[in-house]
Design an enzyme around this catalytic site. Structure first.
Site, PDB file in Angstrom:
ATOM      1  N   VAL A  91       0.841  -1.193   0.000  1.00  0.00           N
ATOM      2  CA  VAL A  91       0.000   0.000   0.000  1.00  0.00           C
ATOM      3  C   VAL A  91       0.877   1.244   0.000  1.00  0.00           C
ATOM      4  CG1 VAL A  91      -1.979  -1.104   1.083  1.00  0.00           C
ATOM      5  CG2 VAL A  91      -0.226  -0.074   2.517  1.00  0.00           C
ATOM      6  N   CYS A  92       0.278   2.338  -0.430  1.00  0.00           N
ATOM      7  CA  CYS A  92       0.952   3.623  -0.563  1.00  0.00           C
ATOM      8  C   CYS A  92       1.734   3.952   0.713  1.00  0.00           C
ATOM      9  CB  CYS A  92      -0.100   4.689  -0.840  1.00  0.00           C
ATOM     10  SG  CYS A  92       0.585   6.310  -1.157  1.00  0.00           S
ATOM     11  N   PRO A  93       2.978   4.367   0.570  1.00  0.00           N
ATOM     12  CA  PRO A  93       3.735   4.713  -0.629  1.00  0.00           C
ATOM     13  C   PRO A  93       4.633   3.589  -1.140  1.00  0.00           C
ATOM     14  CG  PRO A  93       4.961   5.499   1.247  1.00  0.00           C
ATOM     15  CD  PRO A  93       3.713   4.809   1.787  1.00  0.00           C
TER      16      PRO A  93
END
Length: 85
Positions: free
Chosen positions: A22-24
């Site tokens: 998941v981000c980042p």
């Protein structure tokens, strides 16, 4: 088995698997794995993070990389073909 920066079945196309991150983390993985690849290299980037498309486009705008095409695959995974600048 996760393929992180391996040649795909297409000659000269690298694949970076960021599925499940998941981000980042997907963009950080992409940056790390492509930093030493030459300009013009084709990369297939696989991600399932919902913000991935926007983040990848922002990175390409900054670096000059070009998203050639995208393809929706199974289980919510998107494959991006990117030409490195």
């Amino acid at each position: 088995m996760q393929r992180v920066c391996a040649l795909t079945d297409q000659p000269g196309v690298y694949q970076i698997d960021a599925v499940g991150l998941v981000c980042p983390l997907p963009i950080l993985r992409f940056k790390k794995r492509t930093k030493d690849l030459p300009s013009g290299t084709l990369v297939d980037f696989l991600a399932d993070d919902p913000t991935g498309r926007k983040d990848l486009q922002a990175l390409c705008d900054i670096t000059g990389h070009r998203i050639e095409w995208t393809r929706e695959e199974e289980a919510g995974v998107t494959r991006y073909r990117i030409s490195l600048a």
